[in-house]
Design a protein around this motif. Structure first.
Motif, PDB file in Angstrom:
ATOM      1  N   HIS A 347       0.836  -1.203   0.000  1.00  0.00           N
ATOM      2  CA  HIS A 347       0.000   0.000   0.000  1.00  0.00           C
ATOM      3  C   HIS A 347       0.869   1.251   0.000  1.00  0.00           C
ATOM      4  O   HIS A 347       1.885   1.322   0.706  1.00  0.00           O
ATOM      5  CB  HIS A 347      -0.908   0.009   1.236  1.00  0.00           C
ATOM      6  CG  HIS A 347      -2.005  -1.026   1.173  1.00  0.00           C
ATOM      7  ND1 HIS A 347      -3.126  -0.866   0.403  1.00  0.00           N
ATOM      8  CD2 HIS A 347      -2.138  -2.227   1.802  1.00  0.00           C
ATOM      9  CE1 HIS A 347      -3.915  -1.925   0.550  1.00  0.00           C
ATOM     10  NE2 HIS A 347      -3.334  -2.767   1.384  1.00  0.00           N
ATOM     11  N   GLN A 348       0.475   2.215  -0.820  1.00  0.00           N
ATOM     12  CA  GLN A 348       1.199   3.484  -0.906  1.00  0.00           C
ATOM     13  C   GLN A 348       0.523   4.592  -0.104  1.00  0.00           C
ATOM     14  O   GLN A 348       1.081   5.683   0.006  1.00  0.00           O
ATOM     15  CB  GLN A 348       1.297   3.926  -2.375  1.00  0.00           C
ATOM     16  CG  GLN A 348       2.007   2.920  -3.264  1.00  0.00           C
ATOM     17  CD  GLN A 348       3.435   2.698  -2.843  1.00  0.00           C
ATOM     18  OE1 GLN A 348       4.135   3.653  -2.486  1.00  0.00           O
ATOM     19  NE2 GLN A 348       3.874   1.442  -2.863  1.00  0.00           N
ATOM     20  N   GLY A 349      -0.652   4.312   0.419  1.00  0.00           N
ATOM     21  CA  GLY A 349      -1.378   5.335   1.156  1.00  0.00           C
ATOM     22  C   GLY A 349      -1.247   5.177   2.662  1.00  0.00           C
ATOM     23  O   GLY A 349      -0.268   4.634   3.164  1.00  0.00           O
ATOM     24  N   TRP A 393      -7.602   1.887   3.647  1.00  0.00           N
ATOM     25  CA  TRP A 393      -6.427   2.447   3.001  1.00  0.00           C
ATOM     26  C   TRP A 393      -6.837   3.582   2.067  1.00  0.00           C
ATOM     27  O   TRP A 393      -7.774   3.460   1.291  1.00  0.00           O
ATOM     28  CB  TRP A 393      -5.684   1.378   2.203  1.00  0.00           C
ATOM     29  CG  TRP A 393      -4.932   0.398   3.057  1.00  0.00           C
ATOM     30  CD1 TRP A 393      -5.317  -0.847   3.421  1.00  0.00           C
ATOM     31  CD2 TRP A 393      -3.651   0.625   3.635  1.00  0.00           C
ATOM     32  NE1 TRP A 393      -4.368  -1.437   4.218  1.00  0.00           N
ATOM     33  CE2 TRP A 393      -3.321  -0.554   4.359  1.00  0.00           C
ATOM     34  CE3 TRP A 393      -2.746   1.685   3.637  1.00  0.00           C
ATOM     35  CZ2 TRP A 393      -2.136  -0.690   5.070  1.00  0.00           C
ATOM     36  CZ3 TRP A 393      -1.562   1.556   4.326  1.00  0.00           C
ATOM     37  CH2 TRP A 393      -1.254   0.382   5.042  1.00  0.00           C
ATOM     38  N   CYS A 395      -5.179   4.615  -0.435  1.00  0.00           N
ATOM     39  CA  CYS A 395      -4.753   4.404  -1.814  1.00  0.00           C
ATOM     40  C   CYS A 395      -5.727   3.550  -2.613  1.00  0.00           C
ATOM     41  O   CYS A 395      -5.877   3.733  -3.815  1.00  0.00           O
ATOM     42  CB  CYS A 395      -3.356   3.783  -1.849  1.00  0.00           C
ATOM     43  SG  CYS A 395      -3.206   2.319  -0.803  1.00  0.00           S
ATOM     44  N   CYS A 396      -6.391   2.579  -1.983  1.00  0.00           N
ATOM     45  CA  CYS A 396      -7.260   1.670  -2.733  1.00  0.00           C
ATOM     46  C   CYS A 396      -8.595   1.412  -2.050  1.00  0.00           C
ATOM     47  O   CYS A 396      -9.476   0.789  -2.641  1.00  0.00           O
ATOM     48  CB  CYS A 396      -6.552   0.345  -2.969  1.00  0.00           C
ATOM     49  SG  CYS A 396      -6.125  -0.530  -1.439  1.00  0.00           S
ATOM     50  N   CYS A 405      -2.463  -4.181  -1.989  1.00  0.00           N
ATOM     51  CA  CYS A 405      -3.036  -3.006  -2.651  1.00  0.00           C
ATOM     52  C   CYS A 405      -3.631  -3.428  -3.985  1.00  0.00           C
ATOM     53  O   CYS A 405      -2.967  -4.084  -4.802  1.00  0.00           O
ATOM     54  CB  CYS A 405      -1.959  -1.942  -2.850  1.00  0.00           C
ATOM     55  SG  CYS A 405      -2.617  -0.376  -3.471  1.00  0.00           S
ATOM     56  N   CYS A 407      -5.021  -1.254  -6.281  1.00  0.00           N
ATOM     57  CA  CYS A 407      -5.064  -0.187  -7.278  1.00  0.00           C
ATOM     58  C   CYS A 407      -3.828  -0.251  -8.163  1.00  0.00           C
ATOM     59  O   CYS A 407      -2.779  -0.775  -7.761  1.00  0.00           O
ATOM     60  CB  CYS A 407      -5.156   1.180  -6.618  1.00  0.00           C
ATOM     61  SG  CYS A 407      -3.732   1.589  -5.604  1.00  0.00           S
ATOM     62  N   PRO A 410      -0.755   5.015  -9.618  1.00  0.00           N
ATOM     63  CA  PRO A 410      -1.543   6.248  -9.529  1.00  0.00           C
ATOM     64  C   PRO A 410      -1.082   7.276 -10.544  1.00  0.00           C
ATOM     65  O   PRO A 410       0.073   7.302 -10.963  1.00  0.00           O
ATOM     66  CB  PRO A 410      -1.285   6.731  -8.096  1.00  0.00           C
ATOM     67  CG  PRO A 410       0.047   6.158  -7.760  1.00  0.00           C
ATOM     68  CD  PRO A 410       0.155   4.866  -8.481  1.00  0.00           C
ATOM     69  N   SER A 414      -3.301  12.302  -8.698  1.00  0.00           N
ATOM     70  CA  SER A 414      -3.670  11.539  -7.511  1.00  0.00           C
ATOM     71  C   SER A 414      -2.444  11.237  -6.669  1.00  0.00           C
ATOM     72  O   SER A 414      -2.520  11.172  -5.446  1.00  0.00           O
ATOM     73  CB  SER A 414      -4.389  10.254  -7.916  1.00  0.00           C
ATOM     74  OG  SER A 414      -3.525   9.447  -8.707  1.00  0.00           O
ATOM     75  N   GLN A 415      -1.298  11.047  -7.351  1.00  0.00           N
ATOM     76  CA  GLN A 415      -0.087  10.762  -6.594  1.00  0.00           C
ATOM     77  C   GLN A 415       0.304  11.958  -5.735  1.00  0.00           C
ATOM     78  O   GLN A 415       0.709  11.805  -4.598  1.00  0.00           O
ATOM     79  CB  GLN A 415       1.048  10.395  -7.560  1.00  0.00           C
ATOM     80  CG  GLN A 415       2.362  10.093  -6.883  1.00  0.00           C
ATOM     81  CD  GLN A 415       2.299   8.815  -6.092  1.00  0.00           C
ATOM     82  OE1 GLN A 415       1.409   7.998  -6.271  1.00  0.00           O
ATOM     83  NE2 GLN A 415       3.242   8.652  -5.179  1.00  0.00           N
ATOM     84  N   LEU A 418      -2.108  12.081  -2.958  1.00  0.00           N
ATOM     85  CA  LEU A 418      -1.879  10.959  -2.055  1.00  0.00           C
ATOM     86  C   LEU A 418      -0.638  11.198  -1.208  1.00  0.00           C
ATOM     87  O   LEU A 418      -0.639  10.996  -0.002  1.00  0.00           O
ATOM     88  CB  LEU A 418      -1.740   9.680  -2.870  1.00  0.00           C
ATOM     89  CG  LEU A 418      -1.559   8.382  -2.082  1.00  0.00           C
ATOM     90  CD1 LEU A 418      -2.761   8.141  -1.201  1.00  0.00           C
ATOM     91  CD2 LEU A 418      -1.368   7.218  -3.028  1.00  0.00           C
TER      92      LEU A 418
END
Length: 424
Positions: A347-349, A393, A395-396, A405, A407, A410, A414-415, A418
């Motif tokens: 996950h990036q978020g 999350w 991000c997704c 994740c 998604c 991005p 959105s990046q 985020l």
């Protein structure tokens, strides 16, 4: 001289005198004369030369040496001798004690050696007894195994002979019917004959002997304990049956790209029992179904108990064909397909309750759950539209913290949003 044989020339003419007699002779009062001047008595003592001398010696070669009368120096030299005598007596006492200890230790060594010899004999007798009992047990096991195999062969032989006799009778009757019977007789009996032959033909029987002659003795394999002694040597009679070997493991049909995975092969014999030992020839191939030149090199680890651990790490995602063979034959369930998924996407978020809280009230903070709030807020908030009602999350939108994740990559906008949310 008394300890030496009298026949030796050096000691044959020696006279032996008691020490007390020699003491009396030394006290007889005869003066001791100088060996260099026989007419002069030894009355002086030369300190430098450390020897008694006479007056002529003092006037001669001991002229410049310090000399004194023997009566004046006897006390000093006598004391020194007494000190040496005392020290020597102490050493004599010590030596006597050591000799006594040596004698005692010799007796102790002798006694201990006899005790250890008795232990060795006892151990050897017990070991021999254990080996003999283990031998008898192995021979009994071998005899039971032979009887078991012979009984199975006798039973199979009797069944096959009975089936052959029934078939021979049916064939002879049918041949006689077809050759000698009239049309009416054939038509009347054909139902019974056909049913009989069909039933005989449907009887299942093995085309091979029900047992084999594989009986081996492995002298170096541990056989447990017998009479308290560890013994070696076992009888090997189990034969691996690839059709009864099974594959086990959670990663049997799925794996991750560049991640170590594996499964377990459990080998069984012809009776379906676990082999309990290793040493089988296991071959494993893992090839990509779409990319023929893409293959995974597995590692086979023999656990020595009838199980084999197969581990691998696929570099390419996709569908693979897995073949597991023992002695050149496929095991139960082989070949099978293996799906290798892409690498685990992190996950990036942020795992939060809402963007309003995690961003500190930023209106431009977005969330993958798609929620919005009144007042121009782009993200979700407590109780507002799109909020999943629990932590998720950003991000997704996944609600499980340990999930993957879902998604894709991005976009730039959105990046940026985020990343701003994450940073805040």
């Amino acid at each position: 001289c008394l300890l030496l044989p009298r026949r030796q020339k050096k000691t044959a003419s020696h006279a032996v005198t008691e020490l007390e007699n020699t003491k009396d002779c030394s006290q007889a009062g005869k003066p001791l004369l100088c060996p260099s001047h026989p007419t002069e008595e030894l009355q002086l003592f030369c300190e430098r030369c450390d020897q008694p001398v006479c007056r002529d010696c003092v006037l001669g070669r001991h002229r410049q040496h310090p000399c004194d009368f023997t009566g004046n120096v006897i006390h000093r030299h006598g004391d020194a001798l007494r000190e040496l005598l005392k020290s020597s007596q102490q050493h004599m006492d010590t030596l006597e004690d050591v000799l006594s200890q040596v004698d005692e230790m010799g007796s102790a060594v002798h006694g201990r050696a006899e005790a250890v010899a008795a232990e060795i004999c006892l151990f050897a007798r017990g070991y021999v007894k254990a080996i003999e009992e283990h031998r008898d047990r192995l021979l009994k096991q071998l005899e039971d195994l032979k009887v078991q195999k012979e009984n199975l062969l006798h039973l199979q032989k009797a069944q096959l002979q009975q089936l052959l006799q029934d078939m021979r009778t049916g064939v002879e009757f049918t041949e006689h019917l077809l050759m000698s019977g009239s049309d009416v007789e054939i038509l009347i009996t054909k139902g019974v004959v056909s049913s009989r032959l069909t039933k005989l033909n449907s009887v299942a029987y093995s085309t091979h002997p029900s047992v084999d002659d594989r009986i081996q003795f492995s002298p170096h394999e541990r056989a447990g304990q017998c009479c308290g002694y560890e013994v070696f040597g076992v009888i090997l009679s189990k034969v691996v049956d690839p059709a009864r070997c099974i594959l086990q493991g959670e990663d049997l049909h799925s794996a991750r790209q560049s991640q170590l995975s594996g499964f377990t092969l459990l080998c069984k014999d012809t009776m379906g029992e676990r082999m309990g030992r290793g040493g089988e020839a296991v071959q494993v191939t893992i090839t990509h179904k779409d990319k023929r030149d893409c293959a995974v090199k597995p590692t086979v680890c023999d656990n020595g108990d009838g199980t084999y651990c197969i581990s691998y790490s696929p570099e390419e995602p996709g569908l693979y064909a897995v073949c597991v063979c023992v002695k050149g034959q496929h095991v139960q369930g082989s070949p099978f397909t293996l799906m290798v998924k892409h690498k685990f996407r992190e996950h990036q978020g942020v795992f939060h309750c809402c963007t309003f809280c995690s961003s500190g009230g930023q209106k431009a903070a977005r969330c993958a759950c798609g929620g919005t709030m009144p007042g121009g807020y782009q993200g979700c908030g407590h109780g507002h539209k799109g909020h999943p009602g629990c932590h998720h999350w950003s991000c997704c939108g996944q609600v499980k913290e340990s999930s993957e994740c879902s998604c894709g990559p991005p976009s730039d906008t959105s990046q940026r949003s985020l990343l701003r949310t994450v940073a805040l």
